[in-house]
Design a protein around this motif. Structure first.
Motif, mmCIF file in Angstrom:
data_model
loop_
_atom_site.group_PDB
_atom_site.id
_atom_site.type_symbol
_atom_site.label_atom_id
_atom_site.label_comp_id
_atom_site.label_asym_id
_atom_site.label_seq_id
_atom_site.Cartn_x
_atom_site.Cartn_y
_atom_site.Cartn_z
ATOM 1 N N ALA A 80 116.854 50.789 78.301
ATOM 2 C CA ALA A 80 118.202 51.124 78.059
ATOM 3 C C ALA A 80 118.189 52.262 77.216
ATOM 4 N N VAL A 81 118.891 53.321 77.612
ATOM 5 C CA VAL A 81 118.775 54.491 76.639
ATOM 6 C C VAL A 81 120.280 55.137 76.599
ATOM 7 N N ASP A 82 120.743 55.769 75.365
ATOM 8 C CA ASP A 82 121.952 56.706 75.168
ATOM 9 C C ASP A 82 121.424 57.972 75.487
ATOM 10 N N VAL A 83 122.253 58.598 76.289
ATOM 11 C CA VAL A 83 122.003 59.911 76.449
ATOM 12 C C VAL A 83 123.169 60.507 76.268
ATOM 13 N N THR A 84 123.269 61.622 75.397
ATOM 14 C CA THR A 84 124.185 62.461 75.184
ATOM 15 C C THR A 84 123.871 63.926 75.263
ATOM 16 N N ALA A 92 118.349 61.930 74.290
ATOM 17 C CA ALA A 92 118.154 60.693 74.839
ATOM 18 C C ALA A 92 117.328 59.884 73.798
ATOM 19 N N ARG A 95 117.820 52.565 73.127
ATOM 20 C CA ARG A 95 118.692 51.767 72.376
ATOM 21 C C ARG A 95 119.016 50.319 73.064
ATOM 22 N N SER A 97 121.625 48.525 73.182
ATOM 23 C CA SER A 97 122.769 48.636 73.736
ATOM 24 C C SER A 97 123.063 49.888 74.397
ATOM 25 N N GLY A 98 121.974 50.660 74.814
ATOM 26 C CA GLY A 98 122.122 51.958 75.622
ATOM 27 C C GLY A 98 123.238 51.745 76.954
ATOM 28 N N ARG A 99 123.928 52.902 77.265
ATOM 29 C CA ARG A 99 124.836 53.024 78.188
ATOM 30 C C ARG A 99 123.813 53.032 79.742
ATOM 31 N N TRP A 100 122.981 53.856 79.844
ATOM 32 C CA TRP A 100 122.191 53.871 80.823
ATOM 33 C C TRP A 100 120.851 53.455 80.819
ATOM 34 N N THR A 101 119.822 53.397 81.979
ATOM 35 C CA THR A 101 118.562 52.898 81.852
ATOM 36 C C THR A 101 117.843 53.911 82.674
#
Length: 159
Positions: A80-84, A92, A95, A97-101
């Motif tokens: 799981a990763v957060d990408v902004t 990236a 996390r 609780s990351g929104r993407w994988t």
């Protein structure tokens, strides 16, 4: 002195005028010497080998072709990763609780919202930097790199 083809002759370091980097001269096999771009002087506490860099393309679905930066971070399929994205830079971070994988094939797929924000389309290339000690991935568009180099040249031409 003869040098192997492609071997770099010269060195970079601080100039006597207060620390500005000086240009490197590359001796070519035919004996001609070509000036190079000035090289940055790295902070003493940063280990360049700790950063993994790659220039990679983005496909129509947002997939980054090169997996080496992810491998350096230890990010495997399903992570799981957060990408902004902001302007011309993408970050990236792993996390729970990351929104993407990370995809089943081990690729990072940039979300459409991030691609739109950064103006990234199919075939665009990104400079991707992986910082394993920070568990962080940063990517820059080619337009961001062009802007950085232009600013650097402008600052040094003025002095």
């Amino acid at each position: 002195m003869l040098r192997e083809e492609g071997e770099v002759a010269g060195s970079a370091g601080e100039a006597p005028d207060g620390g500005q980097p000086r240009a490197v001269r590359y001796e070519q096999p035919d004996g001609l010497v070509a000036p190079g771009l000035p090289l940055p002087i790295f902070a003493r506490n940063v280990k360049p080998q700790a950063t993994v860099c790659a220039v990679t393309s983005v496909d129509a679905s947002g997939r980054l072709a090169d997996r080496r930066p992810l491998q350096a971070l230890g990010w495997c399929a399903g992570r799981a990763v957060d990408v902004t994205g902001r302007d011309t830079a993408i970050t990236a971070a792993a996390r729970r609780s990351g929104r993407w994988t990370i995809s089943r094939s081990g690729h990072l797929i940039l979300p459409a919202s991030v691609r739109r924000t950064c103006g990234i389309g199919p075939g665009h290339r990104l400079l991707v930097l992986a910082y394993p000690d920070r568990a962080l991935l940063v990517a820059y568009t080619m337009s961001a790199l062009e802007l950085m180099v232009s600013r650097y040249i402008g600052e040094h031409e003025a002095s």
